[in-house]
Write a protein that holds these residues in place. Structure first.
Motif, PDB file in Angstrom:
ATOM      1  N   ILE A 553     -27.393 -36.271  13.538  1.00 26.07           N
ATOM      2  CA  ILE A 553     -28.173 -36.649  12.352  1.00 26.07           C
ATOM      3  C   ILE A 553     -29.636 -36.800  12.713  1.00 26.07           C
ATOM      4  O   ILE A 553     -30.526 -36.290  12.040  1.00 26.07           O
ATOM      5  CB  ILE A 553     -27.617 -37.951  11.726  1.00 26.07           C
ATOM      6  N   VAL A 554     -29.870 -37.483  13.821  1.00 25.59           N
ATOM      7  CA  VAL A 554     -31.254 -37.742  14.216  1.00 25.59           C
ATOM      8  C   VAL A 554     -31.965 -36.431  14.531  1.00 25.59           C
ATOM      9  O   VAL A 554     -33.062 -36.164  14.022  1.00 25.59           O
ATOM     10  CB  VAL A 554     -31.298 -38.701  15.420  1.00 25.59           C
ATOM     11  N   ILE A 555     -31.326 -35.599  15.336  1.00 27.12           N
ATOM     12  CA  ILE A 555     -31.961 -34.329  15.691  1.00 27.12           C
ATOM     13  C   ILE A 555     -32.115 -33.449  14.457  1.00 27.12           C
ATOM     14  O   ILE A 555     -33.179 -32.857  14.218  1.00 27.12           O
ATOM     15  CB  ILE A 555     -31.149 -33.596  16.782  1.00 27.12           C
ATOM     16  N   GLY A 556     -31.047 -33.391  13.659  1.00 25.59           N
ATOM     17  CA  GLY A 556     -31.081 -32.572  12.456  1.00 25.59           C
ATOM     18  C   GLY A 556     -32.227 -32.992  11.553  1.00 25.59           C
ATOM     19  O   GLY A 556     -33.008 -32.162  11.083  1.00 25.59           O
ATOM     20  N   ASN A 557     -32.350 -34.282  11.345  1.00 25.84           N
ATOM     21  CA  ASN A 557     -33.407 -34.778  10.466  1.00 25.84           C
ATOM     22  C   ASN A 557     -34.789 -34.521  11.064  1.00 25.84           C
ATOM     23  O   ASN A 557     -35.719 -34.144  10.361  1.00 25.84           O
ATOM     24  CB  ASN A 557     -33.214 -36.268  10.221  1.00 25.84           C
ATOM     25  N   PHE A 558     -34.889 -34.697  12.377  1.00 20.51           N
ATOM     26  CA  PHE A 558     -36.173 -34.474  13.037  1.00 20.51           C
ATOM     27  C   PHE A 558     -36.627 -33.027  12.842  1.00 20.51           C
ATOM     28  O   PHE A 558     -37.765 -32.757  12.479  1.00 20.51           O
ATOM     29  CB  PHE A 558     -36.051 -34.812  14.516  1.00 20.51           C
ATOM     30  N   VAL A 560     -35.664 -30.865  10.565  1.00 22.43           N
ATOM     31  CA  VAL A 560     -35.948 -30.549   9.167  1.00 22.43           C
ATOM     32  C   VAL A 560     -37.272 -31.164   8.720  1.00 22.43           C
ATOM     33  O   VAL A 560     -38.114 -30.499   8.129  1.00 22.43           O
ATOM     34  CB  VAL A 560     -34.793 -31.051   8.274  1.00 22.43           C
ATOM     35  N   SER A 561     -37.465 -32.428   9.054  1.00 21.33           N
ATOM     36  CA  SER A 561     -38.649 -33.120   8.516  1.00 21.33           C
ATOM     37  C   SER A 561     -39.928 -32.626   9.173  1.00 21.33           C
ATOM     38  O   SER A 561     -40.996 -32.698   8.559  1.00 21.33           O
ATOM     39  CB  SER A 561     -38.497 -34.628   8.679  1.00 21.33           C
ATOM     40  N   SER A 562     -39.835 -32.108  10.386  1.00 15.70           N
ATOM     41  CA  SER A 562     -41.060 -31.596  10.988  1.00 15.70           C
ATOM     42  C   SER A 562     -41.517 -30.330  10.253  1.00 15.70           C
ATOM     43  O   SER A 562     -42.687 -29.987  10.277  1.00 15.70           O
ATOM     44  CB  SER A 562     -40.870 -31.327  12.481  1.00 15.70           C
ATOM     45  N   LEU A 563     -40.573 -29.654   9.595  1.00 19.52           N
ATOM     46  CA  LEU A 563     -40.952 -28.502   8.778  1.00 19.52           C
ATOM     47  C   LEU A 563     -41.391 -28.940   7.384  1.00 19.52           C
ATOM     48  O   LEU A 563     -42.016 -28.190   6.651  1.00 19.52           O
ATOM     49  CB  LEU A 563     -39.764 -27.547   8.625  1.00 19.52           C
ATOM     50  N   GLN A 564     -40.980 -30.166   7.040  1.00 19.70           N
ATOM     51  CA  GLN A 564     -41.117 -30.608   5.655  1.00 19.70           C
ATOM     52  C   GLN A 564     -42.231 -31.637   5.517  1.00 19.70           C
ATOM     53  O   GLN A 564     -42.197 -32.473   4.633  1.00 19.70           O
ATOM     54  CB  GLN A 564     -39.775 -31.232   5.235  1.00 19.70           C
ATOM     55  N   LYS A 565     -43.209 -31.551   6.413  1.00 22.06           N
ATOM     56  CA  LYS A 565     -44.363 -32.448   6.410  1.00 22.06           C
ATOM     57  C   LYS A 565     -43.957 -33.924   6.465  1.00 22.06           C
ATOM     58  O   LYS A 565     -44.556 -34.774   5.811  1.00 22.06           O
ATOM     59  CB  LYS A 565     -45.221 -32.224   5.169  1.00 22.06           C
ATOM     60  N   GLY A 566     -42.908 -34.205   7.215  1.00 25.15           N
ATOM     61  CA  GLY A 566     -42.522 -35.597   7.385  1.00 25.15           C
ATOM     62  C   GLY A 566     -43.477 -36.271   8.350  1.00 25.15           C
ATOM     63  O   GLY A 566     -43.979 -35.637   9.289  1.00 25.15           O
ATOM     64  N   LYS A 626     -36.797 -42.046   4.037  1.00 22.95           N
ATOM     65  CA  LYS A 626     -37.843 -42.072   3.017  1.00 22.95           C
ATOM     66  C   LYS A 626     -39.119 -42.704   3.551  1.00 22.95           C
ATOM     67  O   LYS A 626     -40.196 -42.140   3.485  1.00 22.95           O
ATOM     68  CB  LYS A 626     -37.355 -42.840   1.786  1.00 22.95           C
ATOM     69  N   SER A 627     -38.948 -43.880   4.132  1.00 25.47           N
ATOM     70  CA  SER A 627     -40.156 -44.613   4.495  1.00 25.47           C
ATOM     71  C   SER A 627     -40.769 -44.104   5.801  1.00 25.47           C
ATOM     72  O   SER A 627     -41.983 -44.086   5.938  1.00 25.47           O
ATOM     73  CB  SER A 627     -39.876 -46.112   4.555  1.00 25.47           C
ATOM     74  N   VAL A 628     -39.950 -43.637   6.718  1.00 26.88           N
ATOM     75  CA  VAL A 628     -40.508 -43.129   7.972  1.00 26.88           C
ATOM     76  C   VAL A 628     -41.331 -41.866   7.710  1.00 26.88           C
ATOM     77  O   VAL A 628     -42.396 -41.669   8.261  1.00 26.88           O
ATOM     78  CB  VAL A 628     -39.382 -42.859   8.995  1.00 26.88           C
ATOM     79  N   HIS A 629     -40.789 -41.005   6.822  1.00 29.90           N
ATOM     80  CA  HIS A 629     -41.504 -39.760   6.540  1.00 29.90           C
ATOM     81  C   HIS A 629     -42.470 -39.883   5.379  1.00 29.90           C
ATOM     82  O   HIS A 629     -43.232 -38.952   5.110  1.00 29.90           O
ATOM     83  CB  HIS A 629     -40.502 -38.651   6.216  1.00 29.90           C
ATOM     84  N   LYS A 634     -37.995 -36.888  -4.720  1.00 28.28           N
ATOM     85  CA  LYS A 634     -37.601 -35.491  -4.749  1.00 28.28           C
ATOM     86  C   LYS A 634     -37.550 -34.920  -3.337  1.00 28.28           C
ATOM     87  O   LYS A 634     -36.586 -34.273  -2.924  1.00 28.28           O
ATOM     88  CB  LYS A 634     -38.614 -34.720  -5.610  1.00 28.28           C
ATOM     89  N   GLU A 635     -38.622 -35.215  -2.591  1.00 27.85           N
ATOM     90  CA  GLU A 635     -38.682 -34.743  -1.208  1.00 27.85           C
ATOM     91  C   GLU A 635     -37.521 -35.291  -0.391  1.00 27.85           C
ATOM     92  O   GLU A 635     -36.927 -34.596   0.435  1.00 27.85           O
ATOM     93  CB  GLU A 635     -40.005 -35.167  -0.556  1.00 27.85           C
ATOM     94  N   LEU A 636     -37.202 -36.538  -0.676  1.00 29.42           N
ATOM     95  CA  LEU A 636     -36.123 -37.200   0.067  1.00 29.42           C
ATOM     96  C   LEU A 636     -34.798 -36.473  -0.142  1.00 29.42           C
ATOM     97  O   LEU A 636     -34.067 -36.207   0.811  1.00 29.42           O
ATOM     98  CB  LEU A 636     -36.003 -38.659  -0.388  1.00 29.42           C
ATOM     99  N   ILE A 637     -34.537 -36.135  -1.405  1.00 28.27           N
ATOM    100  CA  ILE A 637     -33.262 -35.471  -1.703  1.00 28.27           C
ATOM    101  C   ILE A 637     -33.178 -34.144  -0.948  1.00 28.27           C
ATOM    102  O   ILE A 637     -32.180 -33.835  -0.298  1.00 28.27           O
ATOM    103  CB  ILE A 637     -33.096 -35.270  -3.226  1.00 28.27           C
ATOM    104  N   VAL A 638     -34.281 -33.380  -1.041  1.00 26.53           N
ATOM    105  CA  VAL A 638     -34.316 -32.102  -0.319  1.00 26.53           C
ATOM    106  C   VAL A 638     -34.081 -32.350   1.170  1.00 26.53           C
ATOM    107  O   VAL A 638     -33.297 -31.659   1.838  1.00 26.53           O
ATOM    108  CB  VAL A 638     -35.675 -31.396  -0.547  1.00 26.53           C
ATOM    109  N   ASN A 639     -34.733 -33.385   1.679  1.00 27.07           N
ATOM    110  CA  ASN A 639     -34.625 -33.706   3.098  1.00 27.07           C
ATOM    111  C   ASN A 639     -33.186 -34.004   3.497  1.00 27.07           C
ATOM    112  O   ASN A 639     -32.684 -33.518   4.518  1.00 27.07           O
ATOM    113  CB  ASN A 639     -35.522 -34.901   3.411  1.00 27.07           C
ATOM    114  N   ILE A 640     -32.510 -34.778   2.670  1.00 31.07           N
ATOM    115  CA  ILE A 640     -31.130 -35.160   3.016  1.00 31.07           C
ATOM    116  C   ILE A 640     -30.223 -33.939   3.024  1.00 31.07           C
ATOM    117  O   ILE A 640     -29.450 -33.718   3.963  1.00 31.07           O
ATOM    118  CB  ILE A 640     -30.610 -36.228   2.031  1.00 31.07           C
ATOM    119  N   VAL A 641     -30.371 -33.106   1.988  1.00 26.33           N
ATOM    120  CA  VAL A 641     -29.529 -31.906   1.915  1.00 26.33           C
ATOM    121  C   VAL A 641     -29.779 -31.023   3.125  1.00 26.33           C
ATOM    122  O   VAL A 641     -28.855 -30.563   3.798  1.00 26.33           O
ATOM    123  CB  VAL A 641     -29.795 -31.142   0.592  1.00 26.33           C
ATOM    124  N   LEU A 642     -31.072 -30.810   3.414  1.00 23.02           N
ATOM    125  CA  LEU A 642     -31.414 -29.937   4.539  1.00 23.02           C
ATOM    126  C   LEU A 642     -30.902 -30.515   5.863  1.00 23.02           C
ATOM    127  O   LEU A 642     -30.454 -29.794   6.748  1.00 23.02           O
ATOM    128  CB  LEU A 642     -32.920 -29.717   4.605  1.00 23.02           C
TER     129      LEU A 642
END
Lengths: 678, 732
Positions: A553-558, A560-566, A626-629, A634-642
């Motif tokens: 989860i951590v790696i996956g989110n990292f 994704v969010s680095s592509l998603q301007k997190g 949400k808060s870290v990024h 809307k962005e959050l939902i996309v982030n979670i799915v991705l």
């Protein structure tokens, strides 16, 4: 979620482990030619000594025998499709009569009513022929004309059964409406016991790529046609369906309601069934092991025996068993279509003991039943029903500790819980005074702040010690866990902007998370609330389950969010995620400890709190993202799915690398072996 | 404040615990009580011996025409005639006048085709390979064969040549006082060209019977003995073919079939009229036993109008065993071994007449042959009511982090059991200690022979007659990757393994050299107090050491030169067997066997001390106890002190009935019953056995002791003696 993922992982691990099909050998100790199994202590099938012993093999010159029926006088009827005849065999005189020669084209089912009339389902003539007791053809039942039957419904009779009133129950290939019920004067009454389909992902997937024809036949969404039907002496109708794994055996009451569960251990290759006068159900399948299965009246497996082995000449081995019936002495007659023989089995002393015990228990003869259960255990200590029976009897005798012990051996959690309830109740009753005293003292302590008064009296000042603890750096970081519960946003601010928690502490949280979960699931949680048996626990798998999922989860989110301007850095995501699991870290262990005084009556407490803890944690994780990024909703939902997609991709990548590596490894090993042996 | 709420909550929850929930009433459907096991159902099954019909058989005069045959040897008992064209033989028993023929008598009466008739008259059938292909079998009736027959007193030599096939061999038939002896020395076989010998079958039709035209049976050494009575439409439609020593693990990937108990078979033509016993004296490692049922290849007899096939029984000697080898990345290739097995073949045919012409006579004749060869000697201390107690020591279960060791019986606990047994009974108890090596039973291996100290001291047991159970042949692995060391690698360069129950139990065989070294060191370590399992019945070659099955047979028979307890030993070990353990009470339950007979017991009674299979694992204990009493067999049990459900998650989950405490009452009663009989017949030989009525048996011992056993559901009176239902009676 956890369960799903762990299930997925389990499937993957199992798929990797299954690289050879077992070719089971018999038991070396007993020297028996075929396997007999019973339901063991973990609910699985385990070895047993023979329940049924082969006593006869009959060969009347069969060509393609399809069905067998034994009437009330123990006369045996065999429908032989290849020889286009029904054989009537009298076991006492060995006399053989051939019925329907010249009339029958493809007799696939046979049945005899109380008057000695013989009903033969002929799938080629598409009729049910009825012969009288002199073997003369009296009637032929063709396709029903009633509109209720359905214009397009198929009528290809394969099996037939008759109840006491003379109603016929006819199964027809390709007719998914259920069993065709025709009354004595030939009127179509209706369909009986329609099957249901379970639409699985697998099925839909296969349909996607199947040809039109396959889609209709192999991967049809219509329910399966009933394979065979039997009626017992109380006019209860039983049906089986070949080719489905759930609900393939049904027992209907007069209203057409199924009386047995769908999740019992069923075969998906049922061919025929029979019911004896006492309600025991006998089925036959073409499975590789457990060809013949004997069940109690609730369809629980008692014994299963026999093997499907092409060309074997041993008793209890079948090329392709297709028919079964029971005579009045309880002997089982099993028809082997491809093997062209009929094998007869009789109950052994062991099986008789088991059935006696069941009957005694059901008749309320508990003392005799207890003795019989002990007899069973002496002969097979894995017979789970015997321990459950003994547990129930001990419970009745109010010997709850003994009952609990028996239920523990049997892994019978409801029984264990009931016995434990009684034990706890007794304990509470015995110690009520003490409990009251302890409670009063506890309440007094808090209400009147007795602690402080005592400290003051003995001149003890805890403040310096408390101060020391508070100033400890780890204490400060650990204090964020409870803080996360009440002030999540402040906590996350501290983590992200003030970097109040070190990465190493995050690692400690991670280790704690894994350890707490494993410990709770395998040791601390009370026996009845554990989902897996001790023997099923695999420590490597557990480590992977809890550890890998966080990492993924951590790696996956990292990623994704680095592509998603997190805005979050890796450490923020990691520490944040770990802190998000504060509800689990803080409460799972106490909850697990508390389960040790709970029974199933209070299971809702455990379930509720458990769900709460996980829901809270997942909510926290989302909050962290949400808060870290610093995302909008809307962005959050996309982030979670991705993130979820990324996790799945990571798993697949890992598997691919793993499989490639294993293949490479096997290649190397093979190479070395080849070089060494040549 | 929070604390206060918490405690208040707790206090509130407590009364909830105190609410009493009554258990739901159990349903009490009225089931009728089950009837008792009907032993009458079983007595007519193939698990018992049927009553003889007394039907006599007379050979039709017309069939005794000896055209084409010449007398080549004779003595006081027999005449040996031969057909010099095809080598077919006929043996006339001068005492009974019966003619045994390797061809079909009155062959013209049958609707044989030409090729079939040639097979039916041939002396042997040969299979060979040429250009890496196995050809259709050829037989001695075909023109290409040139057979020259030379007789020299009792010895007749057949020299076989063939114009097309460059394989020559020479075999001899020697007329003896009891029958004939066939010898085919391996050095007489010569492959001169590019033909390769695959197999030879001698005298396929010798003893054959058309349908049910002759009353009698085939005797098969399956389990303790089985009969196939001659009948129309037997239950199988194919040839039953079985290696005497089981499938060769060296030549197979993952299959395992049964084994036969002795390298013999027999045929009876008219019970107590004429019988033939065939015994492979040498070369059984190459041999397969074959039974062809009369339901196959049917012909019509023009005289009687009956259409049936022949019941045939014969041995095939396989000199080469071709196989398919899969090559990685390519399809498989067919390999025919370069060398044939260099083993001598010797088969004796014993012809019996009159009272001896049944399975009892065969067993006695076999017994006398073994005695004459020094393989058996009289043992007055046999069958005295000893009890074999196989004790399970320990077992290992795979655990969460570490394996869990389960102690099933410690030496102290064994002493307690022994105390209880010896206080109650005067019988001698023979203990075999199973799973007493390090880490328990399923961790057995050829080199695991150190006594497990955690079960106690072996010295504690000095007062007992104990033997360490040792099976160097089989070892187990939980997974395919964690296989034990020194396992047999078969000709496919794979470890041979068998998947066992509980899905993940793999049985491996040990390579032969390690078996031998392990056995030697174990015998030495325990001063020969070792009970040996695994070596006595199933044999496999080892191509890595270049051992054929026959080589291994020879090695094993040299390996042990003392008398030790053996589990199911075949003939090659009988001379070294102090206790024959696990002697079966039934045949192997193949479908076509019609009767169970105690051949092994009759052959060995009075010579070898034998013990039954474990009674506590028996599924019909009452019947099996009576069987032991009838067969004069000592009893045996496999026990543990602890309850056997503890083994449920281990590889020994199939040992589900070992608990001594649960079984002891039954044991005591059984030992008591058997001792009464066995005391009266100790050291005695069985001289006759009769089925008086279906399920009622009379066994006659030397010295005038008779044991009656009644397996039926009702009492039975015979000659003034009443035998109660499911009971026995000794008459002195």
């Amino acid at each position: 979620m956890w369960k799903r993922i762990s299930l997925l992982l389990a499937i993957v691990v199992m798929a990797l482990a299954c690289f050879s099909l077992p070719t089971d050998a018999g038991n070396e100790i007993t020297n028996e030619p075929y396997e007999t199994r019973i339901v063991g202590l973990e609910g699985n099938l385990v070895a047993s000594s023979m329940a049924y012993e082969g006593i006869n093999v009959l060969n009347l010159g069969f060509n393609d025998p399809e069905d067998i029926f034994i009437d009330n006088d123990d006369i045996v009827y065999i429908a032989d499709k290849g020889n286009k005849v029904v054989y009537r065999y009298n076991p006492n005189t060995s006399e053989v009569v051939e019925i329907g020669k010249g009339t029958l084209a493809s007799p696939t089912g046979v049945c005899v009513d109380g008057n000695g009339h013989i009903y033969v389902a002929d799938s080629e003539n598409k009729k049910v022929f009825i012969f009288d007791e002199q073997f003369r053809l009296t009637r032929a039942i063709g396709r029903p004309m009633e509109p209720l039957f359905g214009e397009t419904s198929l009528y290809t009779p394969t099996k037939v059964s008759v109840d006491r009133a003379g109603n016929m129950y006819i199964t027809s290939t390709g007719n998914a409406n259920g069993v065709i019920q025709i009354n004595n004067d030939g009127t179509f009454v209706g369909y009986f016991g329609r099957n249901t389909t379970t639409v699985t992902f697998d099925l839909l997937f296969k349909r996607l790529f199947a040809s039109e024809e396959d889609r209709e036949i192999l991967y049809s969404l219509a329910p399966k046609a009933t394979t065979n039907v039997a009626i017992d002496n109380k006019n209860i109708v039983y049906t089986i369906v070949d080719g489905v794994s759930s609900g393939s055996l049904k027992k209907f009451n007069i209203n057409g309601t199924n009386l047995v569960g769908t999740d019992l251990m069923y075969s998906d290759g049922f061919k025929d069934l029979a019911v004896d006068n006492e309600g025991y159900i006998y089925t036959v399948s073409d499975d590789s092991t457990g060809v013949v299965t004997v069940r109690d009246k609730d369809a629980n497996i008692l014994f299963t025996f026999g093997n499907t082995t092409t060309g074997s000449m041993s008793m209890g081995h079948f090329d392709e068993a297709c028919g079964i019936d029971v005579d009045s002495e309880g002997n089982i007659w099993v028809l082997d279509g491809t093997g062209k023989n009929l094998q007869v089995f009789t109950r052994t002393k062991f099986a008789t003991t088991v059935m006696e015990a069941m009957n005694l228990y059901n008749a309320g003869e508990y003392e005799l039943a207890e003795k019989a259960y002990h007899n069973i255990i002496a002969q097979n200590s894995s017979f789970v029903q015997a321990y459950i029976g003994l547990g129930n009897i001990a419970q009745r005798n109010q010997d709850y500790e003994l009952a609990r012990d028996y239920f523990k051996i049997a892994n019978h959690k409801t029984g264990y819980s009931d016995a434990f309830w009684e034990i706890r109740d007794n304990w509470l009753g015995d110690n009520l005074v003490w409990i009251a005293i302890v409670l009063v003292v506890l309440v007094a302590f808090t209400l009147f702040d007795l602690k402080k008064k005592i400290y003051a009296k003995v001149g003890f000042n805890p403040e310096p010690i408390k101060e020391k603890i508070r100033s400890n750096s780890y204490y400060k970081e650990f204090a964020y866990l409870p803080r996360m519960l009440t002030k999540p946003n402040d906590t996350l601010y501290d983590i992200k902007f003030l970097q109040k928690i070190r990465f190493s502490t995050g690692l400690i949280f991670f280790a704690l998370f894994v350890i707490v979960n494993i410990l709770c699931d395998t040791v601390v949680t009370a026996y009845i609330f554990r989902t897996q048996l001790d023997s099923q626990v695999n420590i490597v798998f557990e480590l992977l389950k809890w550890g890998l999922i966080i990492i993924l989860i951590v790696i996956g989110n990292f990623l994704v969010s680095s592509l998603q301007k997190g805005e979050g850095f890796f450490r923020d995501i990691f520490i944040g995620t770990m802190v998000a699991f504060a509800p689990i870290l803080l409460f799972k262990l106490p909850l697990s400890i508390v389960t040790n005084i709970l029974t199933f009556n209070e299971a809702y407490i455990f379930d509720l709190v458990n769900i709460l803890l996980w829901a809270w944690s997942i909510f926290n994780v989302i909050l962290v993202f949400k808060s870290v990024h610093n995302y909008t909703v809307k962005e959050l939902i996309v982030n979670i799915v991705l993130t979820l997609v990324a996790v799945i991709i990571l798993v697949f990548l890992f598997l691919m690398v793993y499989i490639l590596f294993m293949q490479f490894w096997q290649f190397i090993v093979g190479l070395i072996k080849e070089a060494m042996l040549r | 404040m929070k604390k206060k709420i918490l405690i208040a909550l707790l206090v509130l929850m407590l009364p909830a615990f105190l609410i009493v929930n009554l258990l739901a009433d159990e349903s009490s459907d009225n089931y009728e009580e089950q009837g008792k096991l009907n032993s009458d159902i079983m007595i007519d099954s193939p698990l018992f011996t049927a009553k003889e019909t007394g039907e006599k058989y007379v050979q039709p005069e017309s069939s005794l025409i000896m055209d084409d045959f010449e007398l080549v040897a004779s003595n006081n008992n027999f005449e040996l005639w031969t057909n010099e064209d095809n080598g077919a033989i006929r043996v006339k028993n001068l005492n009974t006048g019966y003619l045994w023929a390797s061809d079909v008598l009155s062959i013209d009466d049958y609707s044989f085709g030409k090729a079939q008739a040639r097979t039916a008259t041939a002396a042997f059938e040969l299979r060979y390979a040429k250009d890496n292909t196995v050809k259709q079998p050829v037989n001695s009736s075909e023109n290409d064969f040139k057979i020259s027959v030379k007789s020299n007193g009792p010895v007749v030599t057949y020299t076989v040549k063939n114009n097309d096939i460059d394989i020559e061999f020479k075999y001899t038939l020697t007329l003896t006082d009891t029958g004939i002896d066939l010898k085919l020395p391996n050095d007489s076989i010569q492959e001169k060209g590019d033909c390769q010998l695959i197999s030879i079958t001698f005298f396929q039709y010798l003893g054959s019977v058309f349908g049910s035209t002759v009353p009698g049976y085939v005797f098969v050494p399956s389990g303790n003995g089985g009969l196939i009575r001659f009948a129309n439409n037997p239950a199988i439609n194919a040839i039953y073919s079985q290696s005497y020593y089981g499938t060769d693990a060296n030549r197979n990937k993952d299959t395992e079939e049964g084994v036969l108990s002795l390298p013999i078979y027999g045929v009876t033509h008219g019970v107590e009229q004429n019988a033939m016993l065939t015994r492979i004296k040498s070369g059984a490692g190459l041999a397969k036993f074959n039974y062809a049922p009369s339901s196959m290849a049917q012909y019509t007899n023009s005289v009687s109008g009956i259409t049936q096939g022949f019941h045939k029984v014969y041995n095939t000697f396989n000199y080469r065993e071709p196989y398919n080898m899969t090559i990685p990345g390519a399809s498989s290739i067919y390999i025919i071994p370069e060398d044939y097995y260099k083993d001598d073949v010797e088969v004796s045919y014993t012809f019996l007449g009159g009272e001896d012409a049944d399975y009892i006579g065969m067993a006695q004749a076999y017994q006398q042959q073994l005695v004459a060869e020094g393989k058996l000697s009289k043992n007055v201390n046999s069958g005295t009511g000893n009890v074999h107690i196989d004790v399970l020591g320990g077992e290992t279960e795979s655990g969460i982090l570490f394996d869990k060791y389960i102690k099933m019986t410690t030496t102290k606990q064994l002493l307690t059991i022994n105390d209880e047994l010896t206080k109650k009974f005067n019988n001698h108890f023979v203990y075999t200690l199973r799973g007493f090596y390090n880490n328990g039973y399923s961790r057995q291996s050829y080199n695991n022979n150190s006594f497990d100290g955690s079960l106690g001291r072996l010295g504690d047991l000095d007062s007992l007659d104990y033997y360490m159970y040792y099976n160097p042949v089989e070892s187990y692995g939980k997974t395919r990757t964690s296989q034990p060391s020194r396992v047999l690698v078969n000709i496919f360069n794979e470890e041979h393994y068998i998947t066992m129950e509980k899905d993940a139990r793999y049985k491996y065989y040990t390579e032969v050299d390690s078996v031998i070294s392990g056995t030697n060191s174990t015998l030495k370590k325990y001063n020969d107090a070792v009970a040996i399992d695994g070596l006595g019945s199933r044999l496999y070659g080892d191509h890595n050491s270049d051992y054929t099955r026959q080589d291994v047979l020879n090695k094993y028979s040299e390996l042990i030169n003392v008398s030790v307890p053996m589990f199911k030993p075949n003939e090659y070990f009988l001379g070294n067997t102090s206790y024959y353990l696990n002697m079966p009470l039934y045949h192997d339950r193949v479908r076509f066997i019609t009767d169970s007979v105690p051949f092994l017991q009759i052959a060995l009674r009075g010579y070898v001390d034998y013990y039954s299979t474990y009674l506590n694992f028996s599924t019909n204990q009452e019947i099996d106890l009576l069987k032991c009493i009838e067969y004069g067999s000592n009893l045996a049990y496999l026990i543990s002190y602890e309850e056997s459900y503890k083994l449920a998650n281990s590889l020994s989950s199939h040992l589900y009935a070992t608990h001594y405490g649960s079984n002891k009452e039954q044991m005591f009663a059984q030992i008591n019953d058997a001792s009464i009989v066995l005391n009266d017949v100790k050291g005695k030989v069985i001289i006759d056995r009769n089925i008086i009525e279906s399920g009622v048996v009379e066994v006659v011992y030397d010295g005038g002791v008779t044991v009656y056993v009644n397996y039926t559901g009702s009492d039975f009176t015979y000659n003034g003696v009443t035998i109660a239902s499911m009971d026995y009676k000794v008459v002195k």
